[in-house]
Design an enzyme around this catalytic site. Structure first.
Site, short mmCIF file in Angstrom:
data_model
loop_
_atom_site.label_atom_id
_atom_site.label_comp_id
_atom_site.label_asym_id
_atom_site.label_seq_id
_atom_site.Cartn_x
_atom_site.Cartn_y
_atom_site.Cartn_z
N TYR A 9 72.72 50.52 0.43
CA TYR A 9 74.06 49.43 0.55
C TYR A 9 73.58 48.56 1.70
CZ TYR A 9 76.42 51.60 4.62
OH TYR A 9 76.75 52.22 5.80
N ARG A 21 66.80 43.41 4.99
CA ARG A 21 67.22 45.04 5.33
C ARG A 21 67.37 45.82 3.96
NH1 ARG A 21 71.65 46.73 9.26
NH2 ARG A 21 72.89 46.03 7.83
N ARG A 76 71.55 65.12 -14.81
CA ARG A 76 71.41 65.39 -13.45
C ARG A 76 69.86 66.11 -13.30
NH1 ARG A 76 72.01 69.49 -9.69
NH2 ARG A 76 72.48 68.98 -7.74
N HIS A 127 66.74 66.54 -9.89
CA HIS A 127 66.58 65.76 -8.73
C HIS A 127 65.19 64.80 -8.90
CE1 HIS A 127 68.84 68.99 -7.08
NE2 HIS A 127 68.81 68.79 -6.01
N LYS A 179 69.34 52.25 5.08
CA LYS A 179 70.91 51.96 5.07
C LYS A 179 71.46 52.82 3.73
CE LYS A 179 74.77 48.85 5.98
NZ LYS A 179 75.29 49.87 6.77
N GLU A 215 73.36 56.14 18.44
CA GLU A 215 74.18 54.85 17.82
C GLU A 215 75.63 55.30 17.66
OE1 GLU A 215 72.85 53.40 14.00
OE2 GLU A 215 72.11 55.25 13.53
N LEU A 217 69.92 52.95 12.71
CA LEU A 217 70.09 51.79 11.73
C LEU A 217 69.94 50.49 12.52
CD1 LEU A 217 70.75 51.02 8.66
CD2 LEU A 217 72.71 50.13 9.55
N1 PDD Z 1 77.98 49.92 9.01
N2 PDD Z 1 74.63 52.05 12.52
C1 PDD Z 1 75.38 52.36 11.34
C2 PDD Z 1 74.91 54.23 11.15
C3 PDD Z 1 76.10 51.74 10.93
O1 PDD Z 1 76.50 52.44 9.63
C4 PDD Z 1 76.10 50.56 10.89
C5 PDD Z 1 76.94 49.40 10.18
C6 PDD Z 1 75.30 49.79 11.99
C7 PDD Z 1 75.61 48.51 12.34
O2 PDD Z 1 74.86 47.56 11.57
P1 PDD Z 1 75.18 46.02 11.35
O3 PDD Z 1 75.39 45.41 12.52
O4 PDD Z 1 74.03 45.66 10.55
O5 PDD Z 1 76.62 46.20 10.63
C8 PDD Z 1 74.93 50.69 12.61
C9 PDD Z 1 78.51 49.21 8.09
C10 PDD Z 1 79.22 48.11 8.86
C11 PDD Z 1 79.44 50.23 7.26
O6 PDD Z 1 78.67 51.23 7.16
O7 PDD Z 1 80.44 49.75 6.75
#
Ligand code: PDD
Length: 283
Positions: A31, A50, A98, A100, A145, A177, A201
């Protein structure tokens, strides 16, 4: 709300996905969240890069090229007018019995929606937020992501249960993070953020903050952050598309620095707001 689903724009009550969707069964998808200010997506090219990379890493065919994504987003924003918003887009491997193993001959499920960005509560900017330190229980490809966010959900809830806003994740003694945000600390006047590797991320807001700080000549280093450095930090910030640059003023119940948003945060927050203002002007 009008939803984009597999080529159609439909009211949310009519947007339906099969129970056999692999996003539902396996969390098999990726996503993006893209903030939109004054109708202008922030760093759209970087978000699409990304997304392309996440799709390639999990071997899902990218259903659109760049202009295809752009026109989809433009139409979706037109159909959901409003102020500052964020675009959410999710691509899963598709619908199949379903198993894997990757299914053959299925098309990815593509879903996008628009959500309002709630303006930051002024009290948060004056007082900052609380964070707690928790163990990072995620997998070893946090650079993708992926929609599979159970450890992030649990960490965030642990923070909320402790009366805090966000969890800062610790892996092998290092702060990587937040549960849904990237991490910056200020120590001896130097801004430090962990280097981009598989443990976090690659945040688009993170990169923009690095760029803005460097352009302004502020000292900045990409370096790992031992848990102990958090405890003695002058400032801690968490960045994300939806929450911008959050100053953390309490960590595990103790004040960070002076216990109020610090001077370096004020400076960088100002640079970020100026950047947004310029983006709005190009609309
Ligand atoms: N999440 N690290 C993680 C684990 C995240 O889920 C996010 C953002 C970030 C920051 O990334 P960015 O600056 O590109 O938004 C870092 C989004 C906002 C979410 O899951 O809703």
């Amino acid at each position: 709300m009008i939803i984009y689903l597999n080529g159609e724009f439909v009211p949310e009550t009519q947007a339906r996905v099969s129970v056999f969707d692999r996003g539902f069964l396996f969390g098999d998808g990726v996503y993006e969240v893209i903030p939109v200010f004054g109708g202008r997506p922030l760093r759209l090219a970087e978000h699409l890069e990304r997304l392309t990379r996440s799709l390639a890493e999990v071997r899902i065919d990218n259903p659109h090229d760049r202009s295809g994504w752009e026109s989809l987003f433009t139409t979706l924003l037109e159909k959901n007018p409003g102020g500052d918003r964020s675009l959410y887009v999710q691509v899963t491997r598709g619908v199949a019995r379903r198993d894997h193993a990757f299914p053959t001959g299925v098309r990815p499920t593509v879903f996008a929606m628009v959500n309002p960005i709630v303006p930051q509560n002024p009290a948060v900017l004056e007082q900052g937020v609380a964070a707690v330190v928790v163990d990072d229980h995620r997998w070893s490809r946090c650079d993708i992501k992926a929609i599979t966010l159970l450890p992030n959900v649990l960490a965030r809830q642990e923070a909320l249960d402790a009366g805090a806003t966000e969890a800062i994740l610790i892996r092998q003694g290092l702060a990587t993070e937040g549960a849904a945000s990237n991490l910056f600390v200020v120590g001896d006047g130097v801004i430090v953020t962990p280097p981009k590797d598989r443990s976090l991320l690659p945040g688009i807001t993170r990169d923009l903050v690095v760029e803005l700080a460097q352009e302004a000549g502020l000292p900045l280093m990409e370096s790992t952050i031992p848990e102990q450095s958090l405890r003695v930090a002058e400032e801690i910030w968490l960045t994300s598309s939806t929450r911008e640059i959050l100053p953390v003023t309490r960590l595990d119940g103790r004040p960070v620095g002076a216990g109020v948003p610090g001077p370096v945060w004020c400076r960088v927050h100002g640079l970020y707001q100026d950047y947004k203002a310029r983006l709005r002007e190009t609309a």
